[in-house]
Design a protein around this motif. Structure first.
Motif, PDB file in Angstrom:
ATOM      1  N   SER A 193      57.208 -32.096  -1.238  1.00 36.71           N
ATOM      2  CA  SER A 193      59.073 -31.849  -0.455  1.00 36.71           C
ATOM      3  C   SER A 193      59.886 -31.613  -1.903  1.00 36.71           C
ATOM      4  CB  SER A 193      59.148 -32.483  -0.047  1.00 36.71           C
ATOM      5  OG  SER A 193      58.455 -32.323   0.633  1.00 36.71           O
ATOM      6  N   ARG A 212      54.313 -36.264  -0.437  1.00 34.58           N
ATOM      7  CA  ARG A 212      54.940 -35.961   0.208  1.00 34.58           C
ATOM      8  C   ARG A 212      56.266 -35.208  -0.396  1.00 34.58           C
ATOM      9  NH1 ARG A 212      55.822 -38.011   6.714  1.00 34.58           N
ATOM     10  NH2 ARG A 212      56.563 -39.728   5.074  1.00 34.58           N
ATOM     11  N   GLU A 213      56.637 -36.628  -0.812  1.00 36.44           N
ATOM     12  CA  GLU A 213      58.223 -36.718  -1.335  1.00 36.44           C
ATOM     13  C   GLU A 213      58.185 -35.700  -2.504  1.00 36.44           C
ATOM     14  OE1 GLU A 213      56.807 -39.207  -1.185  1.00 36.44           O
ATOM     15  OE2 GLU A 213      58.041 -39.955   0.747  1.00 36.44           O
TER      16      GLU A 213
END
Length: 469
Positions: free
Chosen positions: A245, A241-242
């Protein structure tokens, strides 16, 4: 001190992981050694307790003289045993709490055999005890025999427990019990195994850290690529997810920057279109005037306005030109540029520099080299072009015969519209955009342009481009 420290995030993480592993390993070995020593003490106390029980049970009903004879027969250099009128342990006070508790246990267990007092003392190995047992070197011995000899030598070199036990008739039973020599936590036999395990852990740590930091390296290269080429492909928004993003933020930034540059291009195109009509009308009206000094001055001013507008449009639109990168033969490109200028000459070494191929936009790269040549001719009357290889880079050098540039202004001339008024004015060439455009093209191809004053006079411009794989 700083030069010995890691300079990258993966190196720091790897250093921390390995340092943590080493600290954990040392702490584990220390705890195991302490635990082994404590367990060894308990076993030694148990052995002394059992031996005392066996000997006392065997001698309790014997007369004093027979006790002495039996003790003499049972004694040996490692397990001394004697019956005497005085205790071998003179002090009735134990050396520590554990030995005091062991004395109480002995008295309590042996009191039914008439034992009234027990004393125990820890003695360090004497100098004679440190001499290992003789081991035959020439004879063939088996593995078990070798281990037994090594263990016996260890017992001979270890500390001893000395016990004095008093019978009901006042005689003292004195004997020694060698302490079990603690085995080493690390040995020559186990070191290879530890080394292999440590190498495997370090290799797995390196592999894991490289996989963990790979997306960051990809994003770093992507940001650098965007700085060189705004039209490069966006990042794939995959991974954790990081990472997704961060990739989305970089792609959004790239899209907004590209939209901003495209807006600038459209603004420049609209400006050029709007200026074209009034400039055309002005030329028509000038043609109706009679020849005079005013008409000549107005025509010159009008030409300056057209040159300024054209230069600004070129500067605003070259970054978004729709041109794909391809493999470019630098020698052919440099020769084609030099053929277009009478004052440009190729060095002898440049003609021999074959097989120098770069990955770039050919039209933009030709314009970059042409700008350097035009700059040298305009301000230095001639351009001497060289081509050579330096490591993994191709170097295109352009030297003029002009006065050069003050050292403090070598980098400033790359800024838009910056001109050195003493020798670089409108009449001798340009608006101060040629070097700016040339450097931007070079950086878009992964290269750089460096200016320097040549020791023999004139300005030397070097275009460094990475060679294609």
């Amino acid at each position: 001190m700083r030069r010995f420290l890691p300079q990258t995030l993966p190196a720091w993480v790897l250093l921390i992981v390995i340092a943590g592993l080493l600290a954990g390993q040392v702490a584990t070995l220390y705890i195991v050694a302490q635990d082994r020593a404590a367990s060894s003490d308990v076993v030694n106390y148990y052995r002394l307790n059992e031996r005392a029980f066996s000997i006392v049970q065997l001698m309790r009903q014997l007369p004093p003289e027979e006790r002495r004879q039996m003790a003499f027969g049972m004694s040996n250099p490692d397990y001394a045993l004697a019956v005497a009128d005085q205790p071998a342990v003179a002090s009735p006070i134990a050396q520590d709490d554990q030995l005091a508790e062991l004395e109480d246990i002995l008295v309590g267990r042996l009191s039914k055999f008439g034992v009234t007092q027990a004393r125990v003392r820890r003695d360090p190995a004497t100098l004679d005890d440190k001499v290992p047992h003789h081991r035959p070197e020439d004879s063939e011995i088996g593995e078990v025999e070798g281990e037994l000899l090594a263990l016996a030598a260890g017992f001979a070199r270890s500390d001893k427990l000395t016990a004095s036990i008093q019978f009901a008739d006042g005689q003292w039973l004195n004997f020694t019990e060698p302490i079990i020599p603690p085995g080493p936590v690390l040995s020559l036999a186990s070191l290879p195994l530890y080394a292999v395990v440590a190498a495997l852990v370090a290799a797995m740590a390196v592999w894991a850290i490289r996989r963990l930091t790979a997306p960051y390296r990809i994003m770093e290269s992507a940001v650098r690529r965007i700085g060189d080429d705004l039209k490069s492909q966006p990042l794939d928004e995959t991974g954790s997810r990081e990472i997704r993003s961060a990739a989305h933020a970089i792609n959004t930034m790239q899209a907004r920057l590209r939209a901003y540059v495209e807006d600038r291009e459209q603004l420049a195109a609209a400006l050029a279109h709007d200026l074209r009509t009034p400039l055309t009308r002005m030329r028509l009206r000038l043609s109706l005037l009679r020849s005079s000094g005013v008409r000549t001055a107005l025509a010159a001013d009008l030409a300056d306005v057209e040159a300024i507008a054209s230069s600004v449009i070129d500067f605003a639109t070259f970054e978004v030109a729709e041109e794909a990168s391809e493999r470019v033969d630098l020698l052919s490109l440099v020769e084609s540029v030099a053929d277009g200028y009478r004052q440009a000459t190729l060095e002898d070494g440049a003609v021999q520099a074959r097989e120098l191929v770069c990955e770039a936009r050919p039209i933009a790269l030709k314009r970059c080299i042409a700008n350097l040549v035009q700059n040298a001719i305009a301000y230095g009357k001639q351009a001497e072009i060289g081509l050579a290889r330096s490591g993994d880079f191709a170097v295109v050098s352009v030297r003029d015969a002009g006065p050069g540039i003050p050292q403090a202004r070598l980098d400033a001339v790359f800024s838009p519209f910056v001109r050195l008024e003493a020798s670089r004015n409108r009449e001798t060439g340009g608006l101060g955009l040629g070097l700016t455009i040339a450097r931007n093209i070079a950086r878009a191809a992964g290269g750089e342009i460096v200016l320097a004053n040549h020791p023999e006079g004139g300005l030397l411009a070097e275009l460094r481009l990475p060679l294609a794989a």
